[in-house]
Design a protein around this motif. Structure first.
Motif, mmCIF file in Angstrom:
data_model
loop_
_atom_site.group_PDB
_atom_site.id
_atom_site.type_symbol
_atom_site.label_atom_id
_atom_site.label_comp_id
_atom_site.label_asym_id
_atom_site.label_seq_id
_atom_site.Cartn_x
_atom_site.Cartn_y
_atom_site.Cartn_z
ATOM 1 N N LEU A 104 0.821 -1.210 0.000
ATOM 2 C CA LEU A 104 0.000 0.000 0.000
ATOM 3 C C LEU A 104 0.853 1.257 0.000
ATOM 4 C CD1 LEU A 104 -2.963 -0.929 2.359
ATOM 5 C CD2 LEU A 104 -2.997 -0.630 -0.122
ATOM 6 N N LEU A 105 1.984 1.232 0.676
ATOM 7 C CA LEU A 105 2.894 2.379 0.663
ATOM 8 C C LEU A 105 3.355 2.660 -0.765
ATOM 9 C CD1 LEU A 105 4.726 4.518 1.990
ATOM 10 C CD2 LEU A 105 6.414 2.705 2.308
ATOM 11 N N ILE A 106 3.797 1.645 -1.457
ATOM 12 C CA ILE A 106 4.245 1.810 -2.848
ATOM 13 C C ILE A 106 3.088 2.308 -3.715
ATOM 14 C CG2 ILE A 106 5.176 0.615 -4.874
ATOM 15 C CD1 ILE A 106 7.146 0.927 -2.497
ATOM 16 N N TYR A 107 1.917 1.710 -3.551
ATOM 17 C CA TYR A 107 0.748 2.111 -4.334
ATOM 18 C C TYR A 107 0.390 3.584 -4.094
ATOM 19 C CZ TYR A 107 -4.135 2.919 -5.356
ATOM 20 O OH TYR A 107 -5.304 3.482 -5.783
ATOM 21 N N PHE A 108 0.315 3.995 -2.823
ATOM 22 C CA PHE A 108 -0.056 5.373 -2.517
ATOM 23 C C PHE A 108 0.980 6.367 -3.036
ATOM 24 C CE2 PHE A 108 -2.969 3.758 0.943
ATOM 25 C CZ PHE A 108 -4.124 4.203 0.331
ATOM 26 N N LEU A 109 2.255 6.037 -2.938
ATOM 27 C CA LEU A 109 3.282 6.937 -3.464
ATOM 28 C C LEU A 109 3.134 7.106 -4.976
ATOM 29 C CD1 LEU A 109 6.423 5.865 -1.395
ATOM 30 C CD2 LEU A 109 4.977 7.883 -1.083
ATOM 31 N N ILE A 110 2.914 6.017 -5.678
ATOM 32 C CA ILE A 110 2.722 6.091 -7.135
ATOM 33 C C ILE A 110 1.452 6.870 -7.461
ATOM 34 C CG2 ILE A 110 2.213 4.715 -9.196
ATOM 35 C CD1 ILE A 110 4.098 2.562 -7.992
ATOM 36 N N ALA A 111 0.366 6.605 -6.730
ATOM 37 C CA ALA A 111 -0.906 7.283 -7.000
ATOM 38 C C ALA A 111 -0.812 8.789 -6.717
ATOM 39 C CB ALA A 111 -2.019 6.659 -6.150
ATOM 40 N N ILE A 112 -0.093 9.170 -5.679
ATOM 41 C CA ILE A 112 0.064 10.594 -5.372
ATOM 42 C C ILE A 112 0.899 11.281 -6.451
ATOM 43 C CG2 ILE A 112 1.115 12.225 -3.757
ATOM 44 C CD1 ILE A 112 0.283 10.202 -1.514
ATOM 45 N N ILE A 113 1.953 10.623 -6.907
ATOM 46 C CA ILE A 113 2.775 11.205 -7.960
ATOM 47 C C ILE A 113 1.979 11.333 -9.261
ATOM 48 C CG2 ILE A 113 4.796 10.781 -9.436
ATOM 49 C CD1 ILE A 113 6.136 9.590 -6.867
ATOM 50 N N ILE A 114 1.188 10.325 -9.592
ATOM 51 C CA ILE A 114 0.327 10.410 -10.780
ATOM 52 C C ILE A 114 -0.672 11.546 -10.621
ATOM 53 C CG2 ILE A 114 -1.493 9.226 -12.088
ATOM 54 C CD1 ILE A 114 0.115 6.626 -11.624
ATOM 55 N N GLY A 115 -1.250 11.677 -9.426
ATOM 56 C CA GLY A 115 -2.190 12.772 -9.159
ATOM 57 C C GLY A 115 -1.522 14.124 -9.303
ATOM 58 N N ALA A 116 -0.277 14.235 -8.881
ATOM 59 C CA ALA A 116 0.454 15.502 -9.026
ATOM 60 C C ALA A 116 0.728 15.799 -10.493
ATOM 61 C CB ALA A 116 1.759 15.447 -8.243
ATOM 62 N N ILE A 117 1.087 14.777 -11.255
ATOM 63 C CA ILE A 117 1.333 14.966 -12.693
ATOM 64 C C ILE A 117 0.049 15.379 -13.417
ATOM 65 C CG2 ILE A 117 1.929 13.747 -14.828
ATOM 66 C CD1 ILE A 117 3.937 12.112 -13.106
ATOM 67 N N LEU A 118 -1.079 14.796 -13.013
ATOM 68 C CA LEU A 118 -2.368 15.127 -13.632
ATOM 69 C C LEU A 118 -2.981 16.406 -13.076
ATOM 70 C CD1 LEU A 118 -3.984 11.569 -13.779
ATOM 71 C CD2 LEU A 118 -2.899 12.841 -15.639
ATOM 72 N N ASN A 119 -2.273 17.042 -12.162
ATOM 73 C CA ASN A 119 -2.733 18.300 -11.546
ATOM 74 C C ASN A 119 -4.014 18.119 -10.734
ATOM 75 O OD1 ASN A 119 -1.288 20.574 -11.424
ATOM 76 N ND2 ASN A 119 -2.156 21.511 -13.260
ATOM 77 N N VAL A 120 -4.133 16.993 -10.032
ATOM 78 C CA VAL A 120 -5.295 16.752 -9.185
ATOM 79 C C VAL A 120 -5.118 17.467 -7.849
ATOM 80 C CG1 VAL A 120 -6.593 14.964 -7.958
ATOM 81 C CG2 VAL A 120 -5.810 14.566 -10.286
#
Length: 121
Positions: A104-120
């Motif tokens: 879950l740590l790895i998943y959340f880090l990837i999801a947050i970075i994707i969200g930052a790239i998508l400007n969420v």
């Protein structure tokens, strides 16, 4: 779609996928699925420290509003989940729940970075 709706939709999707990952890994790793919140902590100190993370995060979020939200979320996830992984590994190793927390740590880090790239955030 306004920014608040986009944020809420992304966070709901993020939590839904996290729930599915947790259930899948619990089955694959043969980890007993226990929904009792009191049993998620290995001792009282663990419970107290985890609750303190939430309070400190809210205070830091308000105090450092110029820091981007995604940076704050990454810091929170790293601190909170790393502590949880350590406590599960140190005191409750036989359940292997620390493997799910690490995933879950790895998943959340990837999801947050994707969200930052998508400007969420």
């Amino acid at each position: 779609m306004n920014i608040i709706a986009k944020n809420i939709l992304y966070l709901l999707l993020l939590l839904l996928v996290a729930s599915l990952i947790t259930k899948y890994l619990a089955i694959k790793l043969n980890v007993k699925d226990d929904h009792d919140a009191e049993k998620n902590h290995v001792n009282k100190w663990h419970k107290w420290v985890e609750k303190s993370f939430y309070i400190v995060f809210i205070i830091l979020f308000v105090a450092f509003e110029q820091v981007p939200m995604w940076v704050m979320l990454i810091i929170f996830c790293l601190c909170y989940l790393s502590f949880r992984i350590f406590m599960e590994w140190r005191y409750n190793r036989e359940t292997r729940e620390y493997l799910i927390s690490f995933s879950l740590l790895i998943y959340f880090l990837i999801a947050i970075i994707i969200g930052a790239i998508l400007n969420v955030f």
